[in-house]
Scaffold this motif. Structure first.
Motif, PDB file in Angstrom:
ATOM      1  N   TYR A 228      39.351  28.089  50.281  1.00 20.16           N
ATOM      2  CA  TYR A 228      39.969  29.135  50.090  1.00 20.16           C
ATOM      3  C   TYR A 228      39.720  29.319  48.464  1.00 20.16           C
ATOM      4  N   ARG A 231      37.105  31.434  47.471  1.00 17.14           N
ATOM      5  CA  ARG A 231      36.374  32.846  48.813  1.00 17.14           C
ATOM      6  C   ARG A 231      38.142  33.548  47.182  1.00 17.14           C
ATOM      7  N   TYR A 232      38.774  33.183  47.531  1.00 13.22           N
ATOM      8  CA  TYR A 232      39.843  34.171  46.776  1.00 13.22           C
ATOM      9  C   TYR A 232      40.136  34.267  45.653  1.00 13.22           C
ATOM     10  N   LEU A 268      47.167  32.197  47.147  1.00 11.95           N
ATOM     11  CA  LEU A 268      46.940  32.826  47.731  1.00 11.95           C
ATOM     12  C   LEU A 268      47.162  33.744  48.490  1.00 11.95           C
ATOM     13  N   ARG A 269      48.482  33.871  49.421  1.00 14.92           N
ATOM     14  CA  ARG A 269      48.024  34.915  49.637  1.00 14.92           C
ATOM     15  C   ARG A 269      49.276  36.146  49.252  1.00 14.92           C
ATOM     16  N   GLY A 271      48.031  37.001  45.661  1.00 13.17           N
ATOM     17  CA  GLY A 271      46.927  37.173  45.547  1.00 13.17           C
ATOM     18  C   GLY A 271      47.394  36.540  44.383  1.00 13.17           C
TER      19      GLY A 271
END
Length: 318
Positions: A228, A231-232, A268-269, A271
Motif C-alpha cells: 500500500y 501504491r499510495y 492513506l485513504r 490522502g
C-alpha cells in the motif's frame, strides 16, 4: 525611483528567497541513534507483561509511556477510545492513543507512529496448547515503540530548526483483529482500530509525510517496500530507501512486499502519505509466545532508528 534601483531590489528579493529555500532544504545536525538504548526500552515494556487492552499491565504501560514522553515532548495528550465489540454490542473495547508533539503550533508536521498494545491470544503458536495465551509482543509492538521513544529523546536533545513540527503517535487497539476466516463478517473484530479513530476525530490533521514502524526488531530483520505504501505514497518510500542506502541499513531490501492492513491505511485513504516499515513475510515469532526480547536485536533496532533519524533530520529532498 530609478529603473536600476527597482531591478536591484528585485534581484535582492530573489536572492533572499533562494537563500531561504536553500536553508530549508539543508539537513539538520544528525544525532546518533543507539540500538542498545532502544533494546533496553523493549525490555522495559515487556517487563510489564503482555499489554493487552483492559488489563493492569496495559494500564501500567500507558502511564509509563505518558510519563516518559512528557520528559521529552512539548505536549503530550491522550485520545480515549471506546469502540463497540461487534461480537457483543453490550461490551466495548477501551484504550488510549498517546500523542506526543514537538513544536505543536507549527503548521508543517511529520508523523512517526507505532502501536503499543499486544495481542490477547497467541493464535499462530506452533504449540496448540499455548494458543490462548497472550503475546508478550517484544517485536510486535514494543520494537517500534522503543525506536520512537529513543527518537523522542533525540528530538529533545536536538530540536528541529527548519520550521517543521513532529508528532509521535502510539496507537492502541491495533492487534485485536479477527484472523479466523470462518468467523462471519459482522462478528469480525477489525485491526488498527486506534488509528481509524485517530484519523476520524482529527480531520484537519495533515502531516506532510509519516512513517509507521511495526515489527522492526527481529534478529533477522527484513523490510521490503510494503504494497500500500508503494501504491499510495511512492515518493516517501523512495526517500526512505534512499536514506537506508545512505546509512547502510541492509535490512531494507529493494523489492516489493505484500500489502499489509496496518495503522497507515486510514491515513492513506485520506490522502496522507504514510509508509509502513514492517518485516515481511512476518517473522516466525508473529502472534506466538516466542515473541520475546531474546528474539529482538539491538542491531536491527539501530538500523531502523538510523533510517528514521536520517528522514527527520536529513535533507527534505534527495
Amino acid at each position: 525611483m530609478s529603473r536600476r534601483l527597482i531591478v536591484g531590489g528585485v534581484v535582492l528579493a530573489l536572492v533572499a528567497v533562494a537563500a531561504l529555500v536553500w536553508w530549508l532544504r539543508q539537513p539538520e545536525p544528525m544525532p546518533e541513534f543507539q540500538g542498545s538504548r532502544a533494546y533496553a526500552l523493549v525490555e522495559a515494556q515487556t517487563d510489564f507483561g503482555p499489554r493487552v487492552p483492559g488489563t493492569p499491565a496495559h494500564d501500567s504501560t500507558r502511564v509509563w509511556l505518558v510519563e516518559r514522553l512528557q520528559v521529552y515532548a512539548d505536549q503530550v495528550v491522550e485520545q480515549q477510545l471506546r469502540i463497540p465489540d461487534p461480537r457483543d454490542t453490550t461490551r466495548a473495547f477501551t484504550g488510549s492513543n498517546i500523542i506526543a508533539s514537538w513544536q505543536p503550533d507549527l503548521r508543517r508536521r511529520i508523523l512517526l507512529a507505532a502501536h503499543w498494545d499486544t495481542r490477547p491470544v497467541a493464535d499462530n503458536d506452533p504449540d496448540s496448547t499455548k494458543r490462548l495465551q497472550p503475546v508478550l509482543g517484544a517485536n510486535d509492538g514494543a520494537s517500534g515503540v522503543a525506536v520512537l521513544l529513543e527518537v523522542a529523546r533525540l528530538l529533545d536533545l536536538h530540536p528541529l530548526t527548519r520550521g517543521v513540527g513532529v508528532d509521535v503517535v502510539l496507537f492502541d487497539l491495533e492487534d485485536l483483529g479477527t484472523i479466523d476466516p470462518s468467523v462471519p463478517a459482522p462478528q469480525r473484530v477489525p485491526f488498527a482500530m486506534g488509528s481509524e479513530m485517530f484519523v476520524l476525530h482529527n480531520p484537519t490533521y495533515r502531516p506532510e509525510w509519516g512513517i509507521l514502524l511495526d515489527m522492526v526488531g527481529d534478529t533477522n530483520l527484513r523490510i521490503p517496500k510494503e504494497g500500500y505504501s508503494v501504491r499510495y505514497a511512492p515518493e516517501v518510500v523512495d526517500r526512505v530507501w534512499a536514506a537506508a542506502r545512505r546509512v547502510g541499513a541492509t535490512a531494507f531490501v529493494d523489492e516489493a512486499g505484500a500489502a499489509i492492513q496496518d495503522d497507515h491505511v486510514p491515513f492513506l485513504r485520506n490522502g496522507i502519505p504514510v509508509v509502513d516499515l514492517i518485516h515481511t513475510p512476518f517473522p516466525d515469532t508473529w502472534h506466538t509466545t516466542s515473541d520475546t526480547p531474546a528474539r529482538v536485536s539491538p542491531e536491527s533496532l539501530e538500523q531502523v532508528g538510523r533510517v528514521v533519524v536520517a528522514m527527520v533530520w536529513g535533507p527534505e529532498s534527495e
